[in-house]
Design an enzyme around this catalytic site. Structure first.
Site, short mmCIF file in Angstrom:
data_model
loop_
_atom_site.label_atom_id
_atom_site.label_comp_id
_atom_site.label_asym_id
_atom_site.label_seq_id
_atom_site.Cartn_x
_atom_site.Cartn_y
_atom_site.Cartn_z
N CYS A 81 0.74 -1.35 -0.07
CA CYS A 81 0.12 -0.05 -0.03
C CYS A 81 0.84 1.25 -0.15
O CYS A 81 1.57 1.42 -0.87
CB CYS A 81 -1.09 -0.04 1.17
SG CYS A 81 -2.28 1.22 0.80
N HIS A 185 -4.15 -4.54 -0.28
CA HIS A 185 -3.44 -5.18 0.97
C HIS A 185 -3.49 -6.84 0.80
O HIS A 185 -4.52 -7.24 0.85
CB HIS A 185 -4.25 -4.85 2.11
CG HIS A 185 -4.03 -3.22 2.63
ND1 HIS A 185 -2.93 -2.96 3.53
CD2 HIS A 185 -4.59 -2.22 2.19
CE1 HIS A 185 -2.95 -1.76 3.84
NE2 HIS A 185 -3.85 -1.06 2.90
N GLU A 187 -2.69 -8.88 3.03
CA GLU A 187 -2.89 -9.44 4.30
C GLU A 187 -4.21 -9.21 4.46
O GLU A 187 -4.62 -10.17 5.60
CB GLU A 187 -2.11 -8.56 5.36
CG GLU A 187 -2.28 -7.38 5.66
CD GLU A 187 -1.93 -6.24 4.69
OE1 GLU A 187 -2.20 -5.07 5.18
OE2 GLU A 187 -1.68 -6.45 3.66
#
Length: 204
Positions: A81, A185, A187
Site C-alpha cells: 500500500c 493489501h 494481508e
C-alpha cells in the site's frame, strides 16, 4: 527458512501483516534499526497513512540509506500500500521526496463516473507484465484496496498488474529488479492475498 524483516516506522499495520505471514508459517522480525535490518534476507515495507508523514517517520529511523542500498544491491523487498508509494520518487500527496528506488511518480486517482476516492473495497487485478510471484497466479483475482493514489512508473514494464477504476487502468502491483510492491493489501485479501504471500516466500 528465510529471515524476513518487517520495517517499523510507526505507520504500518504490523499486526495484520505478521498474522498473514504466520498463516503460511513464516515468522517476521520487526526491523527498526540498522543492525536488525542487515541480519535479514528479505524486507517488507508496510504503510498506512499519508506520503509526507511516512517519509518523515521513516527518516527518523535512520534506515533510508540502508533501504536504498538494499534495493540497489538487488536484495528482496516487498512494499504494501503506502509502502509501494514510498518506493517512488515523488507523489501528488505531498512535497517530500520518496525513496526513489523505482523511477516514477505517484498520482491521485482519476475522477471517474460512479467511482469514489478513496477507492475502498474489493476489485480484480489483471496481469500485464512478467513477475516471478505472479507465475501460475489466476488472472482477475479479487483483492482488497484502500487508496487514493496509484503509481505511474517511468518504465511501463514496471507495472505487472492493473485494476479497473472506472474506465481507467491503474497500477495495482509493480516489480523492479528484486523489489515488488502491492497497492492493495494482500494481508486483508483472503485466499488471493495469501497465495501472493506464499508465492513471494517460495520465490525467496
Amino acid at each position: 527458512m528465510a529471515k524476513i524483516g518487517l520495517i517499523d516506522y510507526g505507520m504500518g499495520n504490523l499486526f495484520s501483516v505478521q498474522q498473514a505471514f504466520l498463516r503460511v508459517s513464516q515468522p517476521l522480525d520487526i526491523v527498526s534499526d540498522f543492525k536488525t535490518l542487515n541480519s535479514c534476507d528479505a524486507l517488507i515495507l508496510p504503510g498506512v497513512g499519508s506520503f509526507d508523514p511516512a517519509m518523515i517517520n521513516l527518516g527518523k529511523t535512520d534506515l533510508i540509506p540502508s533501504i536504498i542500498e538494499w534495493v540497489e544491491n538487488g536484495k528482496p523487498l516487498i512494499g504494501i500500500c503506502l509502502g509501494l508509494q514510498l518506493l517512488f520518487e515523488t507523489s501528488d500527496e505531498g512535497t517530500s521526496k520518496g525513496l526513489g528506488v523505482i523511477k516514477g511518480h505517484i498520482r491521485r486517482l482519476p475522477k471517474e463516473k460512479n467511482e469514489r476516492i478513496p477507492h475502498i473495497g474489493w476489485a480484480p487485478i489483471y496481469k500485464t507484465n512478467y513477475c516471478p510471484i505472479l507465475e501460475n497466479y489466476p488472472d482477475s483475482s479479487w483483492v482488497y484496496f484502500v487508496h487514493s493514489y496509484s503509481a505511474c512508473p517511468s518504465e511501463q514494464k514496471t507495472t505487472v498488474a492493473t485494476t479497473k477504476f472506472g474506465q481507467a487502468d491503474v497500477s495495482s502491483m509493480v516489480w523492479h529488479k528484486n523489489t515488488g510492491a502491492f497497492q492493495f493489501h494482500p494481508e486483508k485479501s483472503g485466499i488471493a492475498g495469501q497465495k501472493l504471500i506464499f508465492n513471494w516466500i517460495n520465490w525467496l
